[in-house]
Design a protein around this motif. Structure first.
Motif, PDB file in Angstrom:
ATOM      1  N   ASN A   1     -10.495  24.122 -15.024  1.00 55.06           N
ATOM      2  CA  ASN A   1      -9.715  25.483 -14.729  1.00 55.06           C
ATOM      3  C   ASN A   1      -9.683  26.359 -13.330  1.00 55.06           C
ATOM      4  OD1 ASN A   1      -7.865  23.769 -16.391  1.00 55.06           O
ATOM      5  ND2 ASN A   1      -7.932  25.580 -17.796  1.00 55.06           N
ATOM      6  N   ASP A   2     -11.126  26.475 -13.635  1.00 52.75           N
ATOM      7  CA  ASP A   2     -11.671  27.948 -13.009  1.00 52.75           C
ATOM      8  C   ASP A   2     -12.124  27.122 -11.533  1.00 52.75           C
ATOM      9  OD1 ASP A   2     -10.815  29.664 -14.366  1.00 52.75           O
ATOM     10  OD2 ASP A   2     -12.909  29.795 -15.208  1.00 52.75           O
ATOM     11  N   ALA A   3     -12.698  25.810 -11.421  1.00 58.69           N
ATOM     12  CA  ALA A   3     -12.660  25.114 -10.128  1.00 58.69           C
ATOM     13  C   ALA A   3     -11.124  24.907  -9.214  1.00 58.69           C
ATOM     14  CB  ALA A   3     -13.639  24.245 -10.324  1.00 58.69           C
ATOM     15  N   GLU A   4     -10.167  24.627 -10.195  1.00 58.61           N
ATOM     16  CA  GLU A   4      -9.550  24.003  -9.299  1.00 58.61           C
ATOM     17  C   GLU A   4      -8.430  25.617  -8.729  1.00 58.61           C
ATOM     18  OE1 GLU A   4      -5.354  22.112 -10.537  1.00 58.61           O
ATOM     19  OE2 GLU A   4      -6.784  22.248 -11.989  1.00 58.61           O
ATOM     20  N   ALA A   5      -8.760  26.747  -9.548  1.00 61.44           N
ATOM     21  CA  ALA A   5      -7.524  27.593  -9.226  1.00 61.44           C
ATOM     22  C   ALA A   5      -9.021  28.524  -7.984  1.00 61.44           C
ATOM     23  CB  ALA A   5      -8.060  28.722 -10.380  1.00 61.44           C
ATOM     24  N   TRP A   6     -10.565  28.426  -8.221  1.00 67.00           N
ATOM     25  CA  TRP A   6     -10.678  28.279  -7.121  1.00 67.00           C
ATOM     26  C   TRP A   6     -10.859  28.084  -5.706  1.00 67.00           C
ATOM     27  CZ3 TRP A   6     -15.644  26.444  -4.731  1.00 67.00           C
ATOM     28  CH2 TRP A   6     -16.082  26.612  -4.297  1.00 67.00           C
ATOM     29  N   LEU A   7     -10.389  25.876  -5.651  1.00 66.56           N
ATOM     30  CA  LEU A   7     -10.148  25.859  -4.552  1.00 66.56           C
ATOM     31  C   LEU A   7      -8.857  26.088  -4.030  1.00 66.56           C
ATOM     32  CD1 LEU A   7     -11.874  22.202  -5.958  1.00 66.56           C
ATOM     33  CD2 LEU A   7     -12.528  24.068  -4.522  1.00 66.56           C
ATOM     34  N   LYS A   8      -8.085  26.342  -4.862  1.00 66.68           N
ATOM     35  CA  LYS A   8      -6.901  26.597  -4.306  1.00 66.68           C
ATOM     36  C   LYS A   8      -6.397  27.654  -3.562  1.00 66.68           C
ATOM     37  CE  LYS A   8      -4.211  24.622  -8.089  1.00 66.68           C
ATOM     38  NZ  LYS A   8      -2.905  24.881  -8.945  1.00 66.68           N
TER      39      LYS A   8
ATOM     40  N   LEU B   1     -15.331  17.291  -0.263  1.00 64.47           N
ATOM     41  CA  LEU B   1     -15.996  18.131  -1.143  1.00 64.47           C
ATOM     42  C   LEU B   1     -15.687  18.177  -2.483  1.00 64.47           C
ATOM     43  CD1 LEU B   1     -17.968  19.956   1.632  1.00 64.47           C
ATOM     44  CD2 LEU B   1     -18.982  18.071   0.157  1.00 64.47           C
ATOM     45  N   SER B   2     -14.637  18.570  -2.589  1.00 63.71           N
ATOM     46  CA  SER B   2     -13.403  18.952  -3.461  1.00 63.71           C
ATOM     47  C   SER B   2     -13.457  17.945  -4.943  1.00 63.71           C
ATOM     48  CB  SER B   2     -11.936  19.730  -2.992  1.00 63.71           C
ATOM     49  OG  SER B   2     -11.955  20.667  -2.434  1.00 63.71           O
ATOM     50  N   THR B   3     -12.602  16.031  -4.035  1.00 64.39           N
ATOM     51  CA  THR B   3     -13.076  15.287  -4.818  1.00 64.39           C
ATOM     52  C   THR B   3     -15.100  15.000  -5.382  1.00 64.39           C
ATOM     53  OG1 THR B   3     -11.385  14.694  -3.080  1.00 64.39           O
ATOM     54  CG2 THR B   3     -12.749  13.021  -4.546  1.00 64.39           C
ATOM     55  N   GLU B   4     -15.714  15.325  -4.289  1.00 65.97           N
ATOM     56  CA  GLU B   4     -17.190  15.028  -5.191  1.00 65.97           C
ATOM     57  C   GLU B   4     -17.033  15.992  -6.602  1.00 65.97           C
ATOM     58  OE1 GLU B   4     -19.329  14.925  -2.299  1.00 65.97           O
ATOM     59  OE2 GLU B   4     -19.004  13.569  -0.769  1.00 65.97           O
ATOM     60  N   LEU B   5     -16.307  17.408  -5.324  1.00 69.18           N
ATOM     61  CA  LEU B   5     -16.793  18.161  -6.865  1.00 69.18           C
ATOM     62  C   LEU B   5     -16.289  17.889  -8.578  1.00 69.18           C
ATOM     63  CD1 LEU B   5     -17.625  20.755  -8.599  1.00 69.18           C
ATOM     64  CD2 LEU B   5     -15.512  21.900  -6.850  1.00 69.18           C
TER      65      LEU B   5
ATOM     66  N   SER C   1      -8.607  27.231  17.871  1.00 63.87           N
ATOM     67  CA  SER C   1      -9.435  27.707  16.936  1.00 63.87           C
ATOM     68  C   SER C   1      -8.480  26.815  15.663  1.00 63.87           C
ATOM     69  CB  SER C   1      -9.873  28.676  16.572  1.00 63.87           C
ATOM     70  OG  SER C   1     -10.863  29.380  17.796  1.00 63.87           O
ATOM     71  N   LEU C   2      -7.581  26.682  15.537  1.00 61.43           N
ATOM     72  CA  LEU C   2      -6.658  26.289  14.450  1.00 61.43           C
ATOM     73  C   LEU C   2      -7.148  24.715  14.525  1.00 61.43           C
ATOM     74  CD1 LEU C   2      -3.534  27.712  14.393  1.00 61.43           C
ATOM     75  CD2 LEU C   2      -6.018  29.077  13.502  1.00 61.43           C
ATOM     76  N   PHE C   3      -7.562  23.906  15.434  1.00 62.51           N
ATOM     77  CA  PHE C   3      -7.598  22.607  15.253  1.00 62.51           C
ATOM     78  C   PHE C   3      -8.996  22.290  14.284  1.00 62.51           C
ATOM     79  CE2 PHE C   3      -4.781  22.480  18.510  1.00 62.51           C
ATOM     80  CZ  PHE C   3      -4.011  21.825  18.456  1.00 62.51           C
ATOM     81  N   LYS C   4      -9.992  23.740  14.988  1.00 64.92           N
ATOM     82  CA  LYS C   4     -11.429  23.320  14.131  1.00 64.92           C
ATOM     83  C   LYS C   4     -11.010  23.812  12.287  1.00 64.92           C
ATOM     84  CE  LYS C   4     -13.786  25.275  18.258  1.00 64.92           C
ATOM     85  NZ  LYS C   4     -15.236  26.156  18.338  1.00 64.92           N
ATOM     86  N   LEU C   5      -9.932  24.500  12.069  1.00 60.58           N
ATOM     87  CA  LEU C   5     -10.108  23.964  10.432  1.00 60.58           C
ATOM     88  C   LEU C   5      -9.541  22.836  10.107  1.00 60.58           C
ATOM     89  CD1 LEU C   5      -9.661  26.512   8.549  1.00 60.58           C
ATOM     90  CD2 LEU C   5      -7.226  27.776   9.659  1.00 60.58           C
ATOM     91  N   GLN C   6      -8.507  22.388  10.837  1.00 64.27           N
ATOM     92  CA  GLN C   6      -7.656  21.778  10.581  1.00 64.27           C
ATOM     93  C   GLN C   6      -9.462  20.528   9.953  1.00 64.27           C
ATOM     94  OE1 GLN C   6      -5.079  20.638   9.061  1.00 64.27           O
ATOM     95  NE2 GLN C   6      -4.243  23.487  10.098  1.00 64.27           N
ATOM     96  N   ALA C   7      -9.996  20.012  10.978  1.00 62.58           N
ATOM     97  CA  ALA C   7     -11.276  19.357  10.519  1.00 62.58           C
ATOM     98  C   ALA C   7     -12.408  19.518   9.216  1.00 62.58           C
ATOM     99  CB  ALA C   7     -13.028  19.326  11.979  1.00 62.58           C
ATOM    100  N   THR C   8     -12.324  21.028   9.002  1.00 61.90           N
ATOM    101  CA  THR C   8     -12.736  22.054   7.859  1.00 61.90           C
ATOM    102  C   THR C   8     -12.559  21.735   6.298  1.00 61.90           C
ATOM    103  OG1 THR C   8     -13.366  23.661   9.651  1.00 61.90           O
ATOM    104  CG2 THR C   8     -13.210  23.531   7.175  1.00 61.90           C
ATOM    105  N   ARG C   9     -10.702  21.148   6.926  1.00 61.73           N
ATOM    106  CA  ARG C   9     -10.074  21.358   5.728  1.00 61.73           C
ATOM    107  C   ARG C   9     -10.666  19.172   5.267  1.00 61.73           C
ATOM    108  NH1 ARG C   9      -5.432  24.126   4.392  1.00 61.73           N
ATOM    109  NH2 ARG C   9      -4.678  25.478   4.990  1.00 61.73           N
ATOM    110  N   ALA C  10     -10.301  18.586   5.801  1.00 59.31           N
ATOM    111  CA  ALA C  10     -10.743  17.206   6.004  1.00 59.31           C
ATOM    112  C   ALA C  10     -12.420  17.309   4.726  1.00 59.31           C
ATOM    113  CB  ALA C  10     -11.190  16.583   7.104  1.00 59.31           C
ATOM    114  N   VAL C  11     -13.263  18.199   5.210  1.00 58.25           N
ATOM    115  CA  VAL C  11     -14.285  18.531   4.384  1.00 58.25           C
ATOM    116  C   VAL C  11     -14.127  18.719   3.477  1.00 58.25           C
ATOM    117  CG1 VAL C  11     -17.035  18.447   4.659  1.00 58.25           C
ATOM    118  CG2 VAL C  11     -15.637  18.043   7.322  1.00 58.25           C
ATOM    119  N   PHE C  12     -13.038  20.081   2.898  1.00 58.84           N
ATOM    120  CA  PHE C  12     -13.214  20.624   2.097  1.00 58.84           C
ATOM    121  C   PHE C  12     -12.683  20.227   1.293  1.00 58.84           C
ATOM    122  CE2 PHE C  12     -10.008  23.023  -0.391  1.00 58.84           C
ATOM    123  CZ  PHE C  12     -10.815  23.866  -1.123  1.00 58.84           C
ATOM    124  N   THR C  13     -11.566  18.366   1.494  1.00 63.66           N
ATOM    125  CA  THR C  13     -11.102  18.097   0.834  1.00 63.66           C
ATOM    126  C   THR C  13     -11.471  17.219  -0.265  1.00 63.66           C
ATOM    127  OG1 THR C  13      -8.656  18.013   1.648  1.00 63.66           O
ATOM    128  CG2 THR C  13      -9.047  15.958   0.414  1.00 63.66           C
TER     129      THR C  13
END
Length: 642
Positions: free
Chosen positions: A558-565, A421-425, A407-419
């Motif tokens: 600042n709030d978005a950065e803290a939230w993403l972290k 979307l964060s850049t797009e934000l 399951s942790l491998f699925k989480l790693q894939a989610t991390r890539a999408v998360f990164t």
């Protein structure tokens, strides 16, 4: 009054103390993570920096500065702020206390109005201010230093135009010129008085404004200081009544609402020894009713006072004169409305945060308890069983561990999408796009020096800014939904006790942008006058608009950065905890299989661990309850005379 503020301050400190106890305990119990720590630190900072701002707004010669002296500074035995016939406050003046700085007056030169920076921008540039120290031991010296807010100088019409302080098309402007054709303007643009008054130390901020014309020409007042004040005292004079300019400012910039009070000052001008007290009071009531009618208020919302007599009565300890001045009623209304309203805002924010905090920490504890309960169940099921059963259980736990690792491998894939979307934000709401948009508007203003062209440039700016926030909001929703799916998957597949990810919304920033645009629209939206002076004034307003929007986006970033972290922090904490539990379960069964541990001893140890965790859960609820009690604690609002 001081006691009212002291009670509010004591309430606030009680909440701080309870929150710090909670913070220390969860850290000691290893129940904290990045999200928890961020929430606690943010709320402690909010409580420590809590301010209550009161703005005094009036045309000149209404006794505004005298009213401030009477309410806040009578204990000094003399006038602190200059008060005399004519204009004594020429620039917006804030009175506050910052313990990190020495008592002083900071003064911003009027020449800064020619630059593309707002007063708010200059707050971050200490070198731009002239600083005069305050001698607290000498009242006369302080009084003399405070006269700086009255200081003026003569400039040419062209210079006054450059600062946005002269409108040649205004019918009253020519009469303001002296015999040499010079214009009298304030020497300073803004003043900040850092003064260790007991109320200021409690977090009160007093704003003394120049005459009503400044509200239309000083953008910082119009767009920032007055709209954001927790209370606004609008001061009229009994001997002049409500003027046309009074009505315009009331309707366009203040208006009825929470914390908005109307003061009818100088009622002593109606005192008459040749008339009875009843007749005088009836005349005051008629004037009070007339003011209320013109401003569309109830008579009880208008407070007749004599600031000058109140000040004299307080200094001379003349109780009868204080009573006749009627200041106590105004003081009571101000503090009985201001403090509870502010307290309710803070209480509502903290209550929401506390629920989120306690849910997260209880989730971690319940996860630990569930892990021990599962292990106890497994161990107790081994009673009387042979080695083959124990070996089978070891294999089952090992399979469970491998499934969890998969399951942790699925989480790693989610991390890539998360990164991604964060850049797009950040692409939608980053500070670079804010800077470029401001520069674009200024270029458009320079190309089109006509009023309608400048107004169109600002209108387009608001549209683009709204679109950027809307696009960013869509990205935060997408990130939240993606993480919600991942949280629910780990909860259902592996039994983790997970609350959904910490929510995040850009709605407060959209609301702030809308309020800025609404004030701007009131000031310039319907005007059609194509004059150079109006264009210059709009450019000055845009400087403050740009500063407010820049500050809004900076806070949002600042709030978005803290939230993403921290959005993954609860999930990651539970994953680490679950992995540790799987490892410990396997090790325990292994030792039992190898006969290196007694089964009953192991069961006893886990039962003690379960009892300890239940005790921790009770203590966590107790500490959360203590915060809730502190937040909801009531205090008796004291009479202003106390």
């Amino acid at each position: 009054m001081v006691r009212d503020f002291e009670q509010y301050s004591a309430w606030r400190q009680g909440v701080v103390s309870a929150l710090k106890n909670y913070q220390a305990w969860v850290a000691g119990a290893s129940l904290t993570d990045a999200a928890t720590e961020q929430r606690i630190v943010r709320n402690l900072a909010r409580l420590e920096d809590d301010k209550l701002s009161v703005a005094f707004v009036a045309e000149f010669s209404r006794g505004k500065s005298e009213l401030i002296n009477a309410i806040f500074f009578a204990d000094y035995g003399q006038r602190i702020l200059p008060s005399a016939a004519g204009r004594t406050t020429m620039c917006p003046t804030e009175l506050l206390w910052d313990g990190s700085m020495a008592p002083s007056i900071r003064l911003l030169p009027i020449e800064t109005r020619a630059d593309n920076l707002s007063t708010g921008d200059y707050r971050e540039q200490p070198a731009a201010w002239t600083v005069l120290p305050l001698n607290l031991e000498a009242g006369a010296d302080m009084h003399e230093a405070f006269k700086q807010v009255s200081k003026t100088r003569l400039v040419t019409v062209e210079e006054a135009k450059r600062y946005g302080l002269y409108d040649e098309d205004a019918p009253d402007m020519p009469v303001t010129l002296d015999e040499n054709g010079m214009v009298e303007i304030s020497h300073w643009r803004h003043a900040i008085i850092n003064f260790p008054h007991p109320l200021l130390k409690q977090g009160l901020v007093i704003l003394d404004t120049p005459g009503l014309n400044a509200i239309g020409t000083e953008p910082e007042l119009t767009l920032n200081l007055i709209p954001n004040a927790h209370a606004v005292l609008f001061i009229l004079a009994a001997d002049t009544g409500v003027t046309k300019s009074d009505i315009e400012v009331w309707r366009n910039h203040i208006g009825a609402g929470a914390g908005r009070l109307v003061v009818l000052n100088k009622i002593d001008s109606m005192w008459d020894e040749l008339r009875s007290e009843e007749d005088v009071n009836a005349e005051i009531e008629r004037q009070q009713a007339n003011v209320a009618h013109v401003l569309s208020l109830e008579p009880g919302q208008v407070f007749p006072v004599s600031a000058q007599k109140a000040l004299v009565g307080k200094i001379t300890q003349d109780v009868a004169l204080q009573a006749r001045s009627r200041l106590h009623a105004l003081e009571g209304a101000l503090f009985n409305e201001l403090i509870p309203a502010k307290k309710e805002i803070v209480r509502r924010q903290l209550s929401d945060e506390l629920r989120a905090l306690n849910t997260a920490q209880l989730g971690m504890l319940n996860g630990r308890i569930r892990g021990i309960v599962e292990q106890l169940h497994e161990l107790k099921s081994l009673r009387g069983k042979n080695h083959s059963v124990v070996a089978h259980m070891m294999r089952r736990i090992d399979v469970e561990k491998k499934e969890f690792d998969a399951s942790l491998f699925k989480l790693q894939a989610t991390r890539a999408v998360f990164t991604r979307l964060s850049t797009e934000l950040y692409t939608c709401m980053g500070m670079d796009i804010v800077r470029d948009d401001i520069e674009l508007v200024r270029e458009e203003m320079q190309r089109s020096r006509f009023f309608t062209g400048v107004r169109e440039a600002v209108r387009g700016y608001f549209e683009r800014t709204r679109a950027n926030l809307d696009a960013a909001e869509r990205k935060t929703v997408e990130i939240t939904e993606m993480m919600g799916v991942m949280y629910r998957r780990f909860s259902s597949e592996h039994g983790l006790t997970l609350a959904l990810p910490m929510p995040f919304s850009l709605a407060p920033y959209r609301e702030e942008l809308a309020s800025i645009e609404a004030i701007y629209a009131k000031t310039f939206g319907t005007a059609t006058l194509l004059t150079t002076s109006r264009v210059t004034l709009m450019e000055r307003f845009f400087d403050t608009i740009a500063s407010r929007v820049r500050g809004c986006f900076k806070a949002a970033n600042n709030d978005a950065e803290a939230w993403l972290k921290v959005i993954m922090a609860p999930l990651e904490a539970q994953i680490r905890q679950h992995k540790d539990q799987l490892k410990h379960r396997l090790a325990s069964i292994q030792r039992i299989h190898d006969a290196t541990d007694s089964l009953e001893q192991k069961i006893d140890a886990f039962e003690r661990g379960q009892q300890e965790l239940e005790a921790q859960k009770a203590r966590l609820n107790e500490l959360a309850g203590a915060i809730s009690i502190a937040i909801n604690a009531e205090f008796v609002a004291l009479d202003a005379a106390a």
